[in-house]
Write a protein that holds these residues in place. Sequence first.
Motif, PDB file in Angstrom:
ATOM      1  N   LEU A 181       0.859  -1.185   0.000  1.00 23.93           N
ATOM      2  CA  LEU A 181       0.000   0.000   0.000  1.00 23.93           C
ATOM      3  C   LEU A 181       0.897   1.237   0.000  1.00 23.93           C
ATOM      4  N   GLU A 182       0.466   2.265  -0.705  1.00 23.26           N
ATOM      5  CA  GLU A 182       1.313   3.453  -0.838  1.00 23.26           C
ATOM      6  C   GLU A 182       1.315   4.333   0.408  1.00 23.26           C
ATOM      7  N   ALA A 183       0.180   4.424   1.119  1.00 19.48           N
ATOM      8  CA  ALA A 183       0.075   5.399   2.206  1.00 19.48           C
ATOM      9  C   ALA A 183      -0.900   4.928   3.276  1.00 19.48           C
ATOM     10  N   ALA A 184      -0.828   5.581   4.447  1.00 18.65           N
ATOM     11  CA  ALA A 184      -1.727   5.274   5.553  1.00 18.65           C
ATOM     12  C   ALA A 184      -1.854   6.507   6.434  1.00 18.65           C
ATOM     13  N   THR A 185      -2.795   6.460   7.397  1.00 18.05           N
ATOM     14  CA  THR A 185      -3.052   7.603   8.277  1.00 18.05           C
ATOM     15  C   THR A 185      -3.069   7.160   9.747  1.00 18.05           C
ATOM     16  N   PRO A 186      -1.944   6.675  10.260  1.00 19.16           N
ATOM     17  CA  PRO A 186      -1.920   6.193  11.646  1.00 19.16           C
ATOM     18  C   PRO A 186      -1.844   7.324  12.666  1.00 19.16           C
ATOM     19  N   ASN A 187      -2.082   6.972  13.921  1.00 15.30           N
ATOM     20  CA  ASN A 187      -1.787   7.869  15.036  1.00 15.30           C
ATOM     21  C   ASN A 187      -0.488   7.394  15.691  1.00 15.30           C
ATOM     22  N   GLU A 188      -0.066   8.086  16.754  1.00 14.89           N
ATOM     23  CA  GLU A 188       1.195   7.717  17.383  1.00 14.89           C
ATOM     24  C   GLU A 188       1.124   6.347  18.044  1.00 14.89           C
ATOM     25  N   GLY A 189      -0.075   5.948  18.465  1.00 12.13           N
ATOM     26  CA  GLY A 189      -0.222   4.629  19.067  1.00 12.13           C
ATOM     27  C   GLY A 189       0.072   3.530  18.072  1.00 12.13           C
ATOM     28  N   THR A 190      -0.469   3.650  16.880  1.00 10.89           N
ATOM     29  CA  THR A 190      -0.224   2.656  15.846  1.00 10.89           C
ATOM     30  C   THR A 190       1.244   2.654  15.438  1.00 10.89           C
ATOM     31  N   LEU A 191       1.812   3.837  15.225  1.00 15.28           N
ATOM     32  CA  LEU A 191       3.202   3.919  14.770  1.00 15.28           C
ATOM     33  C   LEU A 191       4.181   3.378  15.807  1.00 15.28           C
ATOM     34  N   SER A 192       3.794   3.419  17.087  1.00 16.94           N
ATOM     35  CA  SER A 192       4.718   2.965  18.125  1.00 16.94           C
ATOM     36  C   SER A 192       5.036   1.482  17.986  1.00 16.94           C
ATOM     37  N   GLY A 193       4.146   0.722  17.349  1.00 19.17           N
ATOM     38  CA  GLY A 193       4.406  -0.693  17.120  1.00 19.17           C
ATOM     39  C   GLY A 193       5.464  -0.936  16.059  1.00 19.17           C
ATOM     40  N   PHE A 194       5.759   0.076  15.253  1.00 21.56           N
ATOM     41  CA  PHE A 194       6.738  -0.034  14.186  1.00 21.56           C
ATOM     42  C   PHE A 194       7.997   0.781  14.495  1.00 21.56           C
ATOM     43  N   PHE A 195       7.815   1.869  15.246  1.00 18.75           N
ATOM     44  CA  PHE A 195       8.918   2.770  15.592  1.00 18.75           C
ATOM     45  C   PHE A 195       8.721   3.179  17.049  1.00 18.75           C
ATOM     46  N   PRO A 196       9.155   2.348  17.986  1.00 20.84           N
ATOM     47  CA  PRO A 196       8.874   2.582  19.407  1.00 20.84           C
ATOM     48  C   PRO A 196       9.324   3.939  19.933  1.00 20.84           C
ATOM     49  N   LYS A 197      10.386   4.513  19.376  1.00 18.69           N
ATOM     50  CA  LYS A 197      10.907   5.784  19.884  1.00 18.69           C
ATOM     51  C   LYS A 197       9.888   6.918  19.834  1.00 18.69           C
ATOM     52  N   ILE A 198       8.888   6.787  18.990  1.00 19.97           N
ATOM     53  CA  ILE A 198       7.906   7.869  18.867  1.00 19.97           C
ATOM     54  C   ILE A 198       7.132   8.050  20.171  1.00 19.97           C
ATOM     55  N   GLN A 199       7.212   7.056  21.055  1.00 19.76           N
ATOM     56  CA  GLN A 199       6.489   7.141  22.320  1.00 19.76           C
ATOM     57  C   GLN A 199       7.007   8.253  23.228  1.00 19.76           C
ATOM     58  N   VAL A 200       8.225   8.724  22.990  1.00 16.77           N
ATOM     59  CA  VAL A 200       8.739   9.803  23.841  1.00 16.77           C
ATOM     60  C   VAL A 200       7.885  11.048  23.696  1.00 16.77           C
ATOM     61  N   LEU A 201       7.208  11.199  22.552  1.00 18.40           N
ATOM     62  CA  LEU A 201       6.330  12.351  22.345  1.00 18.40           C
ATOM     63  C   LEU A 201       5.109  12.312  23.253  1.00 18.40           C
ATOM     64  N   THR A 202       4.848  11.154  23.850  1.00 13.99           N
ATOM     65  CA  THR A 202       3.661  11.022  24.700  1.00 13.99           C
ATOM     66  C   THR A 202       3.988  11.116  26.184  1.00 13.99           C
ATOM     67  N   VAL A 203       5.181  11.598  26.524  1.00 10.92           N
ATOM     68  CA  VAL A 203       5.443  11.908  27.937  1.00 10.92           C
ATOM     69  C   VAL A 203       4.321  12.834  28.410  1.00 10.92           C
TER      70      VAL A 203
END
Length: 351
Positions: free
Chosen positions: A95-117
């Motif tokens: 698939l070319e594109a998607a519209t995830p939130n930070e919760g979904t992306l955290s399963g693929f790129f865990p570091k993004i969770q720091v934004l949710t401090v």
Amino acid sequence: MLKRILAGLAVGAVSAIALSSAVTAQEFTLRLPNVDPPYSSVGELRYPNHIYAMMRTFEDALEGLSGGRIAVELYPNGTLGDLRENVESVQAGILEAATPNEGTLSGFFPKIQVLTVPYVFSNPVVAWEVLDGPWGKALFKEMTETTGIRAVAVGENAGFRIWANNTRPVAGPADMSGLKIRTMEITAHQEMVKSLGASPTAIPWLEVYGALQTGVVDGAELPIIGALQQNLQEVLKYATIDQHVYSLGFIVVSEQWFQSLPDDLKQAVIVAGKQAEIAGRGVSQALVGDVTSEFRKRGVEVTVASPAQQAEFKATAQPGVITWASGQFGQDYVTSFLDAVEAAEAELASF
């Protein structure tokens, strides 16, 4: 005779150009899905869903900037699967594109969770300064390099999230004690809930209504706009606005697909993404106040935490999440994020 030959050649050249344009008019296709319906009603007003606003802006901008060479197809209402399935397909190049939130992306790129401090952003503008600045650019560059998923628009998933439950009003950390709270499938959110004395339970978005209705959970951590759009006011009694997490909504594309584009179309994707994120942030900010008023009209008791109450929430919830994030991603990384927030605050104060 020569004039007729030249005229014929000219007609042939024009036809060839027209044929070439027709062939390249849809040289690439980008399919862009989401799980929510395109529009939501708030009282007497009808708005585009904040993520759909991003999608629609991206579609118009990209098709225009590419001269029609990229055709954008929108798929709302979960017609191509849920958010996680969409991102898995993007990562696989299906698939070319998607519209995830930070919760979904955290399963693929865990570091993004720091934004949710929790309670780290005092207002959305501080968040935008961090996300759009050097620290945010470095974060999303790393995501592209390590996952094959490129964020081209960083919008809002309805901005700051809320607490809601069916047991009692929540005005401070002590009121959270013992509650079973739904969270997204993101560990940082669960650590936040634990720090406040409640029990977290990860439940997918489309199952939240049933979980609240049947008492599987006492309450939920929610995006305020989406909560009303999913009619959660029917199964909730209390809501608290305390600005604990600034939630993000993305447009991401497959890096494999992106790199298949010529340079001019890559530029078109980047520019269209910037337009989309501004549209998404604007719609989200415009809608929050109306949604809050509508919650009250529909019988939900809304508590807006005072600065003193927010400070109490922060003092209780933030240290545990920072400790957890430091253990996961390193103290230096977490410190760099907190420093970026502090710098953004200082920049905005220098008027």
